[in-house]
Motif scaffolding. Sequence first.
Motif, PDB file in Angstrom:
ATOM      1  N   ASP A 164      -5.911  -1.447 -36.872  1.00  0.00           N
ATOM      2  CA  ASP A 164      -7.005  -2.109 -37.588  1.00  0.00           C
ATOM      3  C   ASP A 164      -8.159  -1.159 -37.877  1.00  0.00           C
ATOM      4  OD1 ASP A 164      -5.735  -4.572 -37.641  1.00  0.00           O
ATOM      5  OD2 ASP A 164      -6.620  -5.254 -35.756  1.00  0.00           O
ATOM      6  N   THR A 165      -8.320  -0.156 -37.020  1.00  0.00           N
ATOM      7  CA  THR A 165      -9.458   0.763 -37.161  1.00  0.00           C
ATOM      8  C   THR A 165      -9.178   1.902 -38.130  1.00  0.00           C
ATOM      9  OG1 THR A 165     -10.172   0.251 -34.906  1.00  0.00           O
ATOM     10  CG2 THR A 165     -11.051   2.262 -35.901  1.00  0.00           C
ATOM     11  N   ILE A 166      -8.030   2.555 -37.986  1.00  0.00           N
ATOM     12  CA  ILE A 166      -7.777   3.724 -38.840  1.00  0.00           C
ATOM     13  C   ILE A 166      -6.996   3.387 -40.100  1.00  0.00           C
ATOM     14  CG2 ILE A 166      -7.821   5.204 -36.789  1.00  0.00           C
ATOM     15  CD1 ILE A 166      -4.816   5.615 -37.133  1.00  0.00           C
ATOM     16  N   LYS A 167      -6.338   2.208 -40.102  1.00  0.00           N
ATOM     17  CA  LYS A 167      -5.588   1.739 -41.273  1.00  0.00           C
ATOM     18  C   LYS A 167      -4.635   2.819 -41.813  1.00  0.00           C
ATOM     19  CE  LYS A 167      -9.027  -1.681 -42.645  1.00  0.00           C
ATOM     20  NZ  LYS A 167      -9.699  -1.644 -41.314  1.00  0.00           N
ATOM     21  N   PRO A 168      -3.603   3.136 -41.049  1.00  0.00           N
ATOM     22  CA  PRO A 168      -2.671   4.188 -41.485  1.00  0.00           C
ATOM     23  C   PRO A 168      -1.981   3.842 -42.791  1.00  0.00           C
ATOM     24  CG  PRO A 168      -1.767   2.947 -39.632  1.00  0.00           C
ATOM     25  CD  PRO A 168      -3.189   2.514 -39.783  1.00  0.00           C
ATOM     26  N   SER A 169      -1.680   4.868 -43.570  1.00  0.00           N
ATOM     27  CA  SER A 169      -1.068   4.651 -44.877  1.00  0.00           C
ATOM     28  C   SER A 169       0.392   4.236 -44.761  1.00  0.00           C
ATOM     29  CB  SER A 169      -1.170   5.930 -45.712  1.00  0.00           C
ATOM     30  OG  SER A 169      -0.549   7.024 -45.044  1.00  0.00           O
ATOM     31  N   SER A 170       1.058   4.597 -43.657  1.00  0.00           N
ATOM     32  CA  SER A 170       2.469   4.262 -43.464  1.00  0.00           C
ATOM     33  C   SER A 170       2.599   3.082 -42.507  1.00  0.00           C
ATOM     34  CB  SER A 170       3.229   5.461 -42.895  1.00  0.00           C
ATOM     35  OG  SER A 170       4.552   5.099 -42.548  1.00  0.00           O
ATOM     36  N   THR A 171       3.524   2.185 -42.804  1.00  0.00           N
ATOM     37  CA  THR A 171       3.796   1.041 -41.924  1.00  0.00           C
ATOM     38  C   THR A 171       5.215   1.147 -41.357  1.00  0.00           C
ATOM     39  OG1 THR A 171       4.464  -0.303 -43.826  1.00  0.00           O
ATOM     40  CG2 THR A 171       2.168  -0.481 -43.099  1.00  0.00           C
ATOM     41  N   THR A 172       5.545   2.337 -40.880  1.00  0.00           N
ATOM     42  CA  THR A 172       6.843   2.578 -40.257  1.00  0.00           C
ATOM     43  C   THR A 172       6.624   3.133 -38.855  1.00  0.00           C
ATOM     44  OG1 THR A 172       6.962   4.833 -41.147  1.00  0.00           O
ATOM     45  CG2 THR A 172       7.974   3.072 -42.459  1.00  0.00           C
ATOM     46  N   PHE A 173       7.624   2.948 -38.000  1.00  0.00           N
ATOM     47  CA  PHE A 173       7.537   3.490 -36.647  1.00  0.00           C
ATOM     48  C   PHE A 173       8.890   4.014 -36.202  1.00  0.00           C
ATOM     49  CE2 PHE A 173       8.524  -1.047 -35.929  1.00  0.00           C
ATOM     50  CZ  PHE A 173       9.632  -0.952 -35.083  1.00  0.00           C
ATOM     51  N   VAL A 174       8.834   4.945 -35.256  1.00  0.00           N
ATOM     52  CA  VAL A 174      10.014   5.423 -34.536  1.00  0.00           C
ATOM     53  C   VAL A 174       9.659   5.364 -33.057  1.00  0.00           C
ATOM     54  CG1 VAL A 174      11.499   7.395 -34.002  1.00  0.00           C
ATOM     55  CG2 VAL A 174      10.861   6.915 -36.383  1.00  0.00           C
ATOM     56  N   GLU A 175      10.513   4.705 -32.286  1.00  0.00           N
ATOM     57  CA  GLU A 175      10.315   4.641 -30.839  1.00  0.00           C
ATOM     58  C   GLU A 175      11.635   4.957 -30.161  1.00  0.00           C
ATOM     59  OE1 GLU A 175       8.593   1.751 -27.271  1.00  0.00           O
ATOM     60  OE2 GLU A 175       8.904   0.905 -29.267  1.00  0.00           O
ATOM     61  N   PHE A 176      11.589   5.828 -29.175  1.00  0.00           N
ATOM     62  CA  PHE A 176      12.827   6.085 -28.434  1.00  0.00           C
ATOM     63  C   PHE A 176      12.603   6.079 -26.937  1.00  0.00           C
ATOM     64  CE2 PHE A 176      11.381  10.093 -30.415  1.00  0.00           C
ATOM     65  CZ  PHE A 176      11.199  10.932 -29.326  1.00  0.00           C
ATOM     66  N   GLY A 177      13.697   5.707 -26.245  1.00  0.00           N
ATOM     67  CA  GLY A 177      13.621   5.405 -24.835  1.00  0.00           C
ATOM     68  C   GLY A 177      13.237   3.947 -24.650  1.00  0.00           C
ATOM     69  N   VAL A 178      13.848   3.038 -25.441  1.00  0.00           N
ATOM     70  CA  VAL A 178      13.415   1.634 -25.490  1.00  0.00           C
ATOM     71  C   VAL A 178      14.193   0.728 -24.540  1.00  0.00           C
ATOM     72  CG1 VAL A 178      12.631   1.792 -27.882  1.00  0.00           C
ATOM     73  CG2 VAL A 178      15.001   1.127 -27.409  1.00  0.00           C
ATOM     74  N   GLU A 179      15.242   1.256 -23.881  1.00  0.00           N
ATOM     75  CA  GLU A 179      16.144   0.429 -23.074  1.00  0.00           C
ATOM     76  C   GLU A 179      16.642  -0.730 -23.941  1.00  0.00           C
ATOM     77  OE1 GLU A 179      14.295  -0.447 -19.312  1.00  0.00           O
ATOM     78  OE2 GLU A 179      14.587   1.615 -18.622  1.00  0.00           O
ATOM     79  N   ASP A 180      16.473  -1.999 -23.498  1.00  0.00           N
ATOM     80  CA  ASP A 180      16.990  -3.118 -24.301  1.00  0.00           C
ATOM     81  C   ASP A 180      15.947  -3.699 -25.254  1.00  0.00           C
ATOM     82  OD1 ASP A 180      15.340  -4.496 -22.584  1.00  0.00           O
ATOM     83  OD2 ASP A 180      16.949  -5.565 -21.549  1.00  0.00           O
ATOM     84  N   TYR A 181      14.819  -3.034 -25.392  1.00  0.00           N
ATOM     85  CA  TYR A 181      13.748  -3.397 -26.332  1.00  0.00           C
ATOM     86  C   TYR A 181      13.044  -4.704 -25.978  1.00  0.00           C
ATOM     87  CZ  TYR A 181      11.399  -2.814 -30.895  1.00  0.00           C
ATOM     88  OH  TYR A 181      10.470  -2.586 -31.906  1.00  0.00           O
ATOM     89  N   ARG A 182      13.323  -5.237 -24.796  1.00  0.00           N
ATOM     90  CA  ARG A 182      12.605  -6.436 -24.362  1.00  0.00           C
ATOM     91  C   ARG A 182      11.136  -6.085 -24.070  1.00  0.00           C
ATOM     92  NH1 ARG A 182      16.949  -8.613 -26.003  1.00  0.00           N
ATOM     93  NH2 ARG A 182      18.304  -9.800 -24.605  1.00  0.00           N
ATOM     94  N   GLU A 183      10.952  -4.869 -23.552  1.00  0.00           N
ATOM     95  CA  GLU A 183       9.623  -4.372 -23.217  1.00  0.00           C
ATOM     96  C   GLU A 183       9.454  -3.051 -23.942  1.00  0.00           C
ATOM     97  OE1 GLU A 183       7.614  -4.975 -19.060  1.00  0.00           O
ATOM     98  OE2 GLU A 183       8.696  -3.072 -19.046  1.00  0.00           O
ATOM     99  N   SER A 184       8.487  -2.985 -24.870  1.00  0.00           N
ATOM    100  CA  SER A 184       8.384  -1.795 -25.718  1.00  0.00           C
ATOM    101  C   SER A 184       7.004  -1.722 -26.338  1.00  0.00           C
ATOM    102  CB  SER A 184       9.442  -1.843 -26.826  1.00  0.00           C
ATOM    103  OG  SER A 184       9.166  -2.919 -27.710  1.00  0.00           O
ATOM    104  N   ASN A 185       6.734  -0.607 -26.997  1.00  0.00           N
ATOM    105  CA  ASN A 185       5.440  -0.403 -27.649  1.00  0.00           C
ATOM    106  C   ASN A 185       5.403  -0.899 -29.084  1.00  0.00           C
ATOM    107  OD1 ASN A 185       4.226   0.752 -25.417  1.00  0.00           O
ATOM    108  ND2 ASN A 185       4.735   2.845 -26.016  1.00  0.00           N
ATOM    109  N   THR A 186       6.561  -1.198 -29.680  1.00  0.00           N
ATOM    110  CA  THR A 186       6.568  -1.521 -31.107  1.00  0.00           C
ATOM    111  C   THR A 186       7.098  -2.906 -31.449  1.00  0.00           C
ATOM    112  OG1 THR A 186       8.735  -0.446 -31.390  1.00  0.00           O
ATOM    113  CG2 THR A 186       6.764   0.911 -31.794  1.00  0.00           C
ATOM    114  N   ARG A 187       7.664  -3.610 -30.488  1.00  0.00           N
ATOM    115  CA  ARG A 187       8.257  -4.917 -30.808  1.00  0.00           C
ATOM    116  C   ARG A 187       7.206  -5.912 -31.302  1.00  0.00           C
ATOM    117  NH1 ARG A 187      13.392  -7.651 -28.484  1.00  0.00           N
ATOM    118  NH2 ARG A 187      13.218  -9.746 -29.354  1.00  0.00           N
ATOM    119  N   TYR A 188       6.041  -5.916 -30.672  1.00  0.00           N
ATOM    120  CA  TYR A 188       4.979  -6.820 -31.120  1.00  0.00           C
ATOM    121  C   TYR A 188       4.553  -6.482 -32.541  1.00  0.00           C
ATOM    122  CZ  TYR A 188       0.311  -8.796 -31.601  1.00  0.00           C
ATOM    123  OH  TYR A 188      -0.795  -9.452 -32.077  1.00  0.00           O
ATOM    124  N   LEU A 189       4.445  -5.212 -32.836  1.00  0.00           N
ATOM    125  CA  LEU A 189       4.084  -4.757 -34.175  1.00  0.00           C
ATOM    126  C   LEU A 189       5.134  -5.207 -35.190  1.00  0.00           C
ATOM    127  CD1 LEU A 189       2.085  -2.928 -35.774  1.00  0.00           C
ATOM    128  CD2 LEU A 189       3.636  -1.033 -35.275  1.00  0.00           C
TER     129      LEU A 189
END
Length: 299
Positions: free
Chosen positions: A68-93
């Motif tokens: 919300d603050t920096i408003k990045p131009s890209s709306t894509t992500f790469v995350e690795f080391g996610v295990e089963d993705y139940r708990e992660s940094n990008t799922r909410y996004l």
Amino acid sequence: MKNRLRRKFRDFMFQTRRLVGLEKLLIMQGETRAHQIAQLGAIGTLADAEFSVFSQWGEDGIISWLIDTIKPSSTTFVEFGVEDYRESNTRYLLASRYWSGLIIDGSEANIASIRSDDVAYKYDLQTRAAFIDRDNIESLIASAGFNGDLGILSVDIDGVDYWVLERIPQRAAIVIVEYNQGFGDAPLSVPYDPSFIRLNKHYSGMYWGASLAAFKHLLEGKGYEFAGTNRAGTNAFFIDAAYSDKLSGKLGRRHEWPCRMREVRNPDGSLAFKTYSEAKNLLNGLPVVNVTTGETVTL
């Protein structure tokens, strides 16, 4: 057997949460909280923005605030080391803002679990099962079509994270790294080993990854700025310096919080309930690389 039962119970609880509508409610509450934090105008440290829907330690809130603050131009992500993705940094996004992403994990079982989850078809999410090393990470990301700038890059493989991150050519508006405070304030990383597995290297689970100073050396050299850590003292956040002006006046301090987790293990695998600081002598004699000089030294 214990791991299998734990996974089944976790899947059951996760699906139950979805069936009763709790997941949607949590996402709505997260969006409400994100809006409230955004209305503050300025925060003291990144920890002031924390909340968790799917993240482990409040990262969902920090990520929402940074976006919300920096408003990045890209709306894509790469995350690795996610295990089963139940708990992660990008799922909410993914679920709340409909970003597009790629997730990678070394376990075929974990990726199969993700592909059997609704998240695999409801959103623009690609998955790869691969044991990541510094020689394959670029091709893994490129194979999913992510050749341009990213919005978020999140790195957490509890191993040779520094050496893998060093080889990723794509820029990201926000880079998130899990760092090892057990290595102290020096710019240290475990030596590169393409087959690195954390608990195989040392029973304590303390010998992995790189220090925050090491990641600062790498990322600041690539044109990023340190923004702070979460309050748990586990994840550090960096932004592309091109967005630096957008943080001006919005973030009071770029603060590093101490890690208080008591996750050190005994030789039999049980928890010792000690912090890294309390058990640091267990690492005596193990090799690490000073990433600023390239010299291999012992702890």
